[in-house]
Scaffold this motif. Structure first.
Motif, short mmCIF file in Angstrom:
data_model
loop_
_atom_site.label_atom_id
_atom_site.label_comp_id
_atom_site.label_asym_id
_atom_site.label_seq_id
_atom_site.Cartn_x
_atom_site.Cartn_y
_atom_site.Cartn_z
N ASP A 121 0.84 -1.21 0.00
CA ASP A 121 0.00 0.00 0.00
C ASP A 121 0.87 1.26 0.00
OD1 ASP A 121 -2.44 1.45 0.12
OD2 ASP A 121 -2.18 1.70 2.27
N ALA A 122 1.91 1.28 0.83
CA ALA A 122 2.80 2.44 0.90
C ALA A 122 3.55 2.64 -0.42
CB ALA A 122 3.79 2.26 2.05
N LEU A 123 4.00 1.55 -1.03
CA LEU A 123 4.72 1.66 -2.30
C LEU A 123 3.81 2.14 -3.42
CD1 LEU A 123 6.90 -1.57 -2.09
CD2 LEU A 123 7.73 0.80 -2.00
N LEU A 124 2.56 1.68 -3.42
CA LEU A 124 1.61 2.14 -4.43
C LEU A 124 1.24 3.60 -4.22
CD1 LEU A 124 -0.80 -0.94 -4.59
CD2 LEU A 124 0.73 -0.16 -6.41
N ARG A 125 1.11 3.99 -2.98
CA ARG A 125 0.68 5.35 -2.66
C ARG A 125 1.80 6.37 -2.83
NH1 ARG A 125 -0.54 4.36 2.14
NH2 ARG A 125 1.33 5.24 3.11
N ASP A 126 3.01 6.04 -2.37
CA ASP A 126 4.09 7.02 -2.31
C ASP A 126 5.35 6.62 -3.05
OD1 ASP A 126 2.56 8.63 -0.53
OD2 ASP A 126 3.14 7.32 1.13
N GLY A 127 5.39 5.39 -3.60
CA GLY A 127 6.62 4.87 -4.19
C GLY A 127 7.04 5.55 -5.46
N PRO A 128 8.25 5.17 -5.94
CA PRO A 128 9.19 4.22 -5.33
C PRO A 128 9.79 4.77 -4.02
CG PRO A 128 9.69 4.58 -7.66
CD PRO A 128 8.74 5.64 -7.25
N GLY A 185 22.93 14.00 -1.06
CA GLY A 185 23.60 13.85 0.22
C GLY A 185 24.90 13.10 0.10
N ARG A 186 25.55 12.89 1.23
CA ARG A 186 26.80 12.16 1.26
C ARG A 186 26.55 10.66 1.36
NH1 ARG A 186 30.31 15.85 5.55
NH2 ARG A 186 30.19 17.80 4.34
N GLY A 187 27.56 9.91 1.01
CA GLY A 187 27.46 8.46 1.13
C GLY A 187 26.87 7.82 -0.10
N PRO A 188 26.70 6.52 -0.06
CA PRO A 188 26.19 5.77 -1.22
C PRO A 188 24.72 6.10 -1.50
CG PRO A 188 26.33 4.34 0.69
CD PRO A 188 26.99 5.63 1.09
N ARG A 189 24.36 5.96 -2.75
CA ARG A 189 22.97 6.18 -3.12
C ARG A 189 22.11 5.00 -2.68
NH1 ARG A 189 22.78 7.68 -9.30
NH2 ARG A 189 24.23 5.90 -9.43
N ALA A 190 20.85 5.29 -2.33
CA ALA A 190 19.98 4.25 -1.77
C ALA A 190 19.15 3.58 -2.86
CB ALA A 190 19.06 4.87 -0.72
N GLN A 191 18.98 2.27 -2.71
CA GLN A 191 18.17 1.50 -3.64
C GLN A 191 16.70 1.87 -3.49
OE1 GLN A 191 19.06 -1.18 -5.97
NE2 GLN A 191 17.00 -0.50 -6.55
N LEU A 192 16.01 2.06 -4.63
CA LEU A 192 14.57 2.32 -4.62
C LEU A 192 13.81 1.04 -4.93
CD1 LEU A 192 14.48 5.71 -6.55
CD2 LEU A 192 13.81 5.36 -4.17
N TRP A 193 12.65 0.91 -4.30
CA TRP A 193 11.80 -0.26 -4.50
C TRP A 193 10.42 0.22 -4.96
CZ3 TRP A 193 13.70 -5.20 -3.74
CH2 TRP A 193 14.94 -5.28 -3.09
N ALA A 194 9.80 -0.60 -5.83
CA ALA A 194 8.47 -0.28 -6.34
C ALA A 194 7.68 -1.56 -6.55
CB ALA A 194 8.57 0.50 -7.66
N VAL A 195 6.36 -1.43 -6.58
CA VAL A 195 5.51 -2.58 -6.92
C VAL A 195 5.72 -2.92 -8.39
CG1 VAL A 195 3.12 -3.34 -7.20
CG2 VAL A 195 3.79 -2.07 -5.16
N LYS A 196 5.82 -4.20 -8.69
CA LYS A 196 6.00 -4.65 -10.06
C LYS A 196 4.70 -4.45 -10.84
CE LYS A 196 7.49 -8.66 -12.79
NZ LYS A 196 7.93 -10.08 -12.73
N GLY A 197 4.72 -3.53 -11.79
CA GLY A 197 3.50 -3.18 -12.51
C GLY A 197 2.91 -4.31 -13.31
N ALA A 198 3.75 -5.21 -13.83
CA ALA A 198 3.28 -6.28 -14.70
C ALA A 198 2.48 -7.35 -13.97
CB ALA A 198 4.47 -6.92 -15.41
N VAL A 199 2.32 -7.22 -12.66
CA VAL A 199 1.53 -8.20 -11.91
C VAL A 199 0.11 -8.28 -12.47
CG1 VAL A 199 0.45 -8.63 -9.65
CG2 VAL A 199 2.87 -8.05 -9.80
N ALA A 200 -0.45 -7.14 -12.89
CA ALA A 200 -1.80 -7.13 -13.45
C ALA A 200 -1.99 -5.86 -14.27
CB ALA A 200 -2.86 -7.23 -12.36
N HIS A 201 -2.96 -5.90 -15.18
CA HIS A 201 -3.24 -4.74 -16.03
C HIS A 201 -4.74 -4.46 -16.06
CE1 HIS A 201 0.64 -6.28 -17.54
NE2 HIS A 201 0.92 -5.00 -17.70
N VAL A 202 -5.08 -3.20 -16.27
CA VAL A 202 -6.49 -2.78 -16.33
C VAL A 202 -6.69 -1.85 -17.52
CG1 VAL A 202 -6.76 -2.95 -13.82
CG2 VAL A 202 -6.13 -0.76 -14.85
N ALA A 203 -7.95 -1.69 -17.89
CA ALA A 203 -8.32 -0.71 -18.92
C ALA A 203 -9.37 0.23 -18.36
CB ALA A 203 -8.86 -1.42 -20.17
N ALA A 204 -9.20 1.52 -18.62
CA ALA A 204 -10.18 2.54 -18.26
C ALA A 204 -10.67 3.17 -19.56
CB ALA A 204 -9.53 3.60 -17.37
N ILE A 205 -11.98 3.19 -19.75
CA ILE A 205 -12.54 3.59 -21.04
C ILE A 205 -13.64 4.63 -20.86
CG2 ILE A 205 -13.65 2.77 -23.14
CD1 ILE A 205 -12.49 0.01 -22.60
#
Length: 423
Positions: free
Chosen positions: A19-26, A65-85
């Motif tokens: 839910d958090a990744l869909l709402r605010d991600g990555p 910022g300083r230091g290494p860059r942080a890995q981003l995570w997201a929901v895999k979009g290909a899990v399902a698809h929809v159509a809006a018409i």
């Protein structure tokens, strides 16, 4: 702790993370950790598990910022698809999106509104298949389809009514026939209801518990929201205010009897043009007439001209007509807000809103503010996409949150002008 509780807690945490990744991600791991309240090791384990299950993916790095860059995570979009018409008498405006809300393609195609049931449904299928092909998908890849249409669907029969501009779609189970043709579950929703949904998500009504929406365009429509829920009625006809019979309180005589006519006729584009002509304003359609009048009233002059007075009187007469049709709904529902949408409503802007509000105060007890829609692009299609995603996210992830909550990730407005021809 009873048996089975660790698994239940994992499911709860997984849903919270998705839910958090869909709402605010990555999001980075630390951002997700903060969002769902888990420890660093627990969040890392959760992400590893969801990645292995094919639910989340790594999506680039966040710098700064300083230091290494942080890995981003997201929901895999290909899990399902929809159509809006968005279905109109001119054709269809289709968006294909993945479960993350990312729009993969937009497709517009003419679909004749007349013909047999087999013909209109087959043409609809061909247009939807073409949209899927543009997204490198097939109809089988769709999990759910939501269609916004003028008129209302009877929940008992699936028949479309209040939609005279779509004669080919009448007299059969619309969601059932389309679903059979596409091989995908289909939901049919009134177009203005979908605009109201989008207003709750990204427009003027994000904080409103109840409001009334009035669509002023070629045709007229409405939507009623009470306690953040669309009011559809026993037969699906709630909000079809265009069929109400109301008196004409305009001062100008345009041939409409004072005893009244259909509200949809009274404020339709042709009759707005006639009203404007009575005040010396020539225009091809209602929204152009209103735009001209608003511009004339806004002109800075040392002394008000006769043209400005005529424009003001035209807008006052139009406001009287709109307020007369809306007054009954406002008296019964007592909403927090009345929202104008459609090309004529938007053309009036704050000027028309103020006039309608003033007229309402003369007619009803509630002091309801009047505003105009703030949703850009094709709000019908955007509302359909939010609705489709809500269905699929519940099916796939078990997410049952309020789909009227604002989302920063989803952008489904498209680049259309939101023109409608009937509601």
């Amino acid at each position: 702790m009873r048996a089975g509780s660790p698994r239940l807690l994992r499911e709860i945490n997984d849903r919270a993370a998705i839910d958090a990744l869909l709402r605010d991600g990555p999001l980075t791991r630390s951002e997700l950790e903060y969002a769902i309240g888990l420890s660093k090791p627990a969040t890392a384990q959760l992400l590893a598990r969801l990645e292995e299950e094919g639910v989340v993916v790594r999506e680039g790095l966040r710098g700064g910022g300083r230091g290494p860059r942080a890995q981003l995570w997201a929901v895999k979009g290909a899990v399902a698809h929809v159509a809006a018409i968005d279905l109109t008498p001119r054709g269809v405006d289709i968006a294909i999106a993945d479960i993350s809300g990312a729009v993969l393609t937009e497709h517009r195609q003419a679909v004749p509104p007349r013909g047999t049931a087999d013909e209109v449904v087959r043409n609809f299928r061909d247009a939807t298949a073409a949209a899927c092909e543009a997204a490198d998908l097939t109809l089988k890849d769709l999990r759910h389809v939501v269609v916004g249409t003028p008129g209302a669907i009877n929940p008992k029969t699936g028949h479309l009514w209040f939609a005279p501009h779509l004669p080919g779609w009448e007299g059969f189970d619309m969601p059932g026939r389309i679903g059979e043709e596409l091989g995908v579950p289909v939901t049919i929703e009134n177009d203005v209801n979908l605009v109201a949904l989008e207003e709750m998500i990204a427009g003027q009504a994000t904080a409103a518990r109840s409001f009334v929406m009035v669509w002023l365009d070629h045709g007229i429509g409405g939507a009623i929201v009470v306690d953040r829920k669309l009011l559809r009625g026993a037969t699906g006809g709630a909000g079809e205010i265009d069929w109400m019979r109301v008196p004409d309180r305009a001062a100008a005589d345009t041939g409409i009897p004072a005893t009244g006519t259909r509200f949809g006729d009274l404020v339709s584009s042709p009759n707005v043009v006639k009203l404007a002509k009575a005040y010396g304003i020539a225009a091809r359609n209602g929204w152009t007439a209103v735009s001209k009048a608003v511009a004339m009233t806004a002109e800075a002059t040392a002394e008000e001209s006769s043209e400005q007075r005529q424009a003001e009187q035209f807008l006052t007469d139009l406001a009287r007509r709109v307020a007369t049709g809306v007054a009954g709904v406002v008296s019964v529902v007592d909403p927090e807000l009345v929202l104008l949408c459609g090309k004529t409503g938007l053309a009036g802007g704050e000027t028309l809103c103020r006039s309608i509000s003033a007229e309402l105060r003369e007619m009803v007890v509630p002091r309801t503010p009047v505003a105009f829609s703030a949703v850009a692009g094709n709000a019908v299609r955007a509302g359909a996409l939010h609705s489709a995603l809500a269905v699929v996210r519940e099916q796939v992830f078990g997410l049952t949150g309020d789909m009227t909550e604002p989302s920063r990730r989803l952008d489904a407005s498209g680049d259309g002008d939101g023109v409608r021809t009937s509601s």
